[in-house]
Design a protein around this motif. Sequence first.
Motif, mmCIF file in Angstrom:
data_model
loop_
_atom_site.group_PDB
_atom_site.id
_atom_site.type_symbol
_atom_site.label_atom_id
_atom_site.label_comp_id
_atom_site.label_asym_id
_atom_site.label_seq_id
_atom_site.Cartn_x
_atom_site.Cartn_y
_atom_site.Cartn_z
ATOM 1 N N ASP A 119 0.731 -1.143 -0.227
ATOM 2 C CA ASP A 119 0.361 -0.192 0.203
ATOM 3 C C ASP A 119 0.494 1.415 -0.017
ATOM 4 O O ASP A 119 1.963 1.835 0.806
ATOM 5 C CB ASP A 119 -0.853 0.162 1.038
ATOM 6 N N GLU A 120 0.756 2.463 -0.921
ATOM 7 C CA GLU A 120 1.644 3.498 -1.165
ATOM 8 C C GLU A 120 2.655 3.101 -1.309
ATOM 9 O O GLU A 120 3.617 3.650 -1.736
ATOM 10 C CB GLU A 120 0.933 4.012 -0.291
ATOM 11 N N THR A 121 3.249 1.897 -2.009
ATOM 12 C CA THR A 121 4.626 1.489 -2.900
ATOM 13 C C THR A 121 4.057 0.962 -3.712
ATOM 14 O O THR A 121 5.342 1.240 -5.044
ATOM 15 C CB THR A 121 4.716 0.417 -1.051
ATOM 16 N N LEU A 122 3.541 -0.389 -3.730
ATOM 17 C CA LEU A 122 3.444 -0.622 -5.571
ATOM 18 C C LEU A 122 1.478 -0.053 -5.350
ATOM 19 O O LEU A 122 1.172 0.256 -6.931
ATOM 20 C CB LEU A 122 3.289 -2.537 -5.353
ATOM 21 N N LEU A 123 1.036 -0.990 -4.946
ATOM 22 C CA LEU A 123 -0.609 0.069 -4.684
ATOM 23 C C LEU A 123 -0.950 1.113 -4.620
ATOM 24 O O LEU A 123 -0.273 1.655 -3.319
ATOM 25 C CB LEU A 123 -1.516 -1.068 -4.760
ATOM 26 N N SER A 124 -1.700 2.168 -4.817
ATOM 27 C CA SER A 124 -2.325 3.753 -5.017
ATOM 28 C C SER A 124 -3.500 3.908 -4.343
ATOM 29 O O SER A 124 -4.408 2.935 -4.765
ATOM 30 C CB SER A 124 -1.875 4.574 -5.634
ATOM 31 N N ASN A 125 -3.523 4.490 -2.729
ATOM 32 C CA ASN A 125 -4.760 4.097 -2.147
ATOM 33 C C ASN A 125 -5.178 5.677 -1.887
ATOM 34 O O ASN A 125 -6.174 6.324 -1.135
ATOM 35 C CB ASN A 125 -4.705 3.847 -0.972
ATOM 36 N N LEU A 126 -5.305 6.458 -3.174
ATOM 37 C CA LEU A 126 -5.497 7.774 -3.367
ATOM 38 C C LEU A 126 -7.028 8.165 -3.203
ATOM 39 O O LEU A 126 -7.694 8.428 -2.694
ATOM 40 C CB LEU A 126 -4.660 8.489 -3.989
ATOM 41 N N PRO A 127 -7.683 7.351 -4.449
ATOM 42 C CA PRO A 127 -8.916 6.812 -4.605
ATOM 43 C C PRO A 127 -9.791 7.102 -3.091
ATOM 44 O O PRO A 127 -9.967 7.245 -3.481
ATOM 45 C CB PRO A 127 -9.432 5.466 -5.597
ATOM 46 N N TYR A 128 -9.816 5.868 -1.899
ATOM 47 C CA TYR A 128 -9.966 5.944 -0.975
ATOM 48 C C TYR A 128 -9.422 7.698 0.198
ATOM 49 O O TYR A 128 -10.431 7.679 0.349
ATOM 50 C CB TYR A 128 -8.831 4.750 0.100
ATOM 51 N N TYR A 129 -8.932 7.691 -0.139
ATOM 52 C CA TYR A 129 -8.022 9.647 0.667
ATOM 53 C C TYR A 129 -8.395 10.687 0.225
ATOM 54 O O TYR A 129 -9.250 11.691 0.944
ATOM 55 C CB TYR A 129 -6.893 9.114 0.762
ATOM 56 N N ILE A 130 -8.959 10.420 -1.340
ATOM 57 C CA ILE A 130 -9.740 11.419 -1.886
ATOM 58 C C ILE A 130 -11.344 11.604 -1.554
ATOM 59 O O ILE A 130 -11.809 12.587 -1.067
ATOM 60 C CB ILE A 130 -9.700 10.692 -3.107
ATOM 61 N N ASP A 131 -12.129 10.102 -0.859
ATOM 62 C CA ASP A 131 -13.544 10.463 -0.113
ATOM 63 C C ASP A 131 -12.613 10.651 1.050
ATOM 64 O O ASP A 131 -14.019 10.849 2.258
ATOM 65 C CB ASP A 131 -13.611 9.599 -0.044
ATOM 66 N N HIS A 132 -11.841 10.546 1.949
ATOM 67 C CA HIS A 132 -11.550 10.583 3.735
ATOM 68 C C HIS A 132 -9.901 11.737 3.158
ATOM 69 O O HIS A 132 -9.671 11.857 4.553
ATOM 70 C CB HIS A 132 -11.065 9.260 3.389
ATOM 71 N N ALA A 133 -10.301 12.550 3.037
ATOM 72 C CA ALA A 133 -10.239 14.737 3.084
ATOM 73 C C ALA A 133 -8.254 14.113 3.269
ATOM 74 O O ALA A 133 -7.586 14.769 4.012
ATOM 75 C CB ALA A 133 -10.410 14.658 4.228
ATOM 76 N N ASP A 140 -10.144 4.613 9.891
ATOM 77 C CA ASP A 140 -11.175 4.547 10.068
ATOM 78 C C ASP A 140 -11.194 2.784 9.516
ATOM 79 O O ASP A 140 -10.686 2.419 8.238
ATOM 80 C CB ASP A 140 -12.225 4.428 9.392
ATOM 81 N N HIS A 141 -10.512 1.091 10.556
ATOM 82 C CA HIS A 141 -9.791 0.247 9.949
ATOM 83 C C HIS A 141 -11.332 -0.235 9.131
ATOM 84 O O HIS A 141 -10.774 -1.320 7.621
ATOM 85 C CB HIS A 141 -9.835 -0.766 10.724
ATOM 86 N N SER A 142 -12.644 -0.738 9.074
ATOM 87 C CA SER A 142 -13.674 -0.811 8.946
ATOM 88 C C SER A 142 -13.636 -0.443 7.367
ATOM 89 O O SER A 142 -13.663 -1.378 6.530
ATOM 90 C CB SER A 142 -14.668 -1.236 9.351
ATOM 91 N N GLU A 143 -13.730 0.779 6.762
ATOM 92 C CA GLU A 143 -13.992 1.613 5.567
ATOM 93 C C GLU A 143 -12.782 1.078 4.967
ATOM 94 O O GLU A 143 -12.994 1.025 3.388
ATOM 95 C CB GLU A 143 -14.298 3.194 5.939
ATOM 96 N N PHE A 144 -11.959 1.031 5.689
ATOM 97 C CA PHE A 144 -10.382 0.881 4.346
ATOM 98 C C PHE A 144 -10.544 -0.401 4.351
ATOM 99 O O PHE A 144 -10.141 -1.367 3.080
ATOM 100 C CB PHE A 144 -8.869 0.940 5.615
ATOM 101 N N ASP A 145 -11.091 -1.410 5.087
ATOM 102 C CA ASP A 145 -10.816 -3.047 4.291
ATOM 103 C C ASP A 145 -11.768 -3.061 3.405
ATOM 104 O O ASP A 145 -12.367 -4.160 2.555
ATOM 105 C CB ASP A 145 -11.618 -3.802 6.083
ATOM 106 N N LYS A 146 -13.064 -2.086 3.398
ATOM 107 C CA LYS A 146 -14.143 -2.372 2.461
ATOM 108 C C LYS A 146 -13.211 -1.908 0.723
ATOM 109 O O LYS A 146 -14.052 -2.452 0.310
ATOM 110 C CB LYS A 146 -15.683 -0.984 2.664
ATOM 111 N N TRP A 147 -12.941 -1.043 1.361
ATOM 112 C CA TRP A 147 -11.683 -0.237 0.280
ATOM 113 C C TRP A 147 -11.440 -1.950 -0.229
ATOM 114 O O TRP A 147 -11.394 -1.916 -1.629
ATOM 115 C CB TRP A 147 -10.933 1.025 0.391
ATOM 116 N N VAL A 148 -10.175 -2.361 0.317
ATOM 117 C CA VAL A 148 -9.390 -2.628 -0.047
ATOM 118 C C VAL A 148 -10.171 -4.192 -0.560
ATOM 119 O O VAL A 148 -9.805 -5.455 -1.564
ATOM 120 C CB VAL A 148 -8.602 -3.654 0.880
ATOM 121 N N GLU A 149 -10.693 -4.715 -0.053
ATOM 122 C CA GLU A 149 -12.002 -5.829 -0.705
ATOM 123 C C GLU A 149 -12.227 -5.310 -2.073
ATOM 124 O O GLU A 149 -13.665 -6.505 -2.587
ATOM 125 C CB GLU A 149 -12.998 -6.285 0.819
#
Length: 263
Positions: A119-133, A140-149
């Motif tokens: 995460d943030e090394t090979l794969l980008s989670n920017l789409p998630y963080y765009i929605d989370h400021a 939020d672990h549960s919200e991030f897990d939903k994104w990963v899934e």
Amino acid sequence: MKKICVIFLVLVSFFSSSACSDETSLLPKPSILQYPSEHKKVDGEEVNLYCTSWRFAAETNNLAPWSTIPAECADYVKDYVMGRGYATDLERVSEEASIFASSVEFSGDGKDIWVFDIDETLLSNLPYYIDHAFGLELFDHSEFDKWVERGVAPPIAPSLKLYQRVIDLGYKIFLLTGRKETHRLVTVENLINAGFQNWDKLILRSPDEQHKMATLYKSEKRDEMVKEGYRIRGNSGDQWSDLLGSSISQRSFKLPNPMYYIP
């Protein structure tokens, strides 16, 4: 007499700091949730200067454990990660890592490896963080897990280029991530769809490792690699906890990430 006192004080300081560093270098830092951030208020034209300084301190591991970015820096971090600055910094890290990777003389026994975080090394989670400021919200672990899934994280292009380069050079690739073992299947699918293939080992957290600080968890995994006879030539990660601890690599490469901190 004054000269003798000065020399004595310097020696005391040196040996005291050395002893402390030997004892604490392998210890994980405190959890970010136990240390809420306290940010200095700034306004006007000082904001850009303040946030640039804050990002520098974050990237060089000089900040105390932090849980969110400073409120004043929300727009600054957004502009950085969505703009040319972040892309340029990622490219620089990839280029420097590639130069080093090309310089290593292999032993010929197939034991030279390169470790990558995900995460943030090979794969980008920017789409998630765009929605989370962009790190302004508490993680939020549960919200991030939903994104990963969902398994749709895009590749970080310079890292994909480096990844392919080290494979071509003959390194074995070990992926060492803080993701849960239950996310193995979706992680594999996401990686392959993003262009990452032919790794040699994918290591995720087992249920009994969930409580461990990342520094300790990843150190233990690298310890196992070394005990198996592998030589960790390179290690790429966006967190210092990906790189520090025991069994560190010959060269470590820190990718930029001002959005969150993992101890």
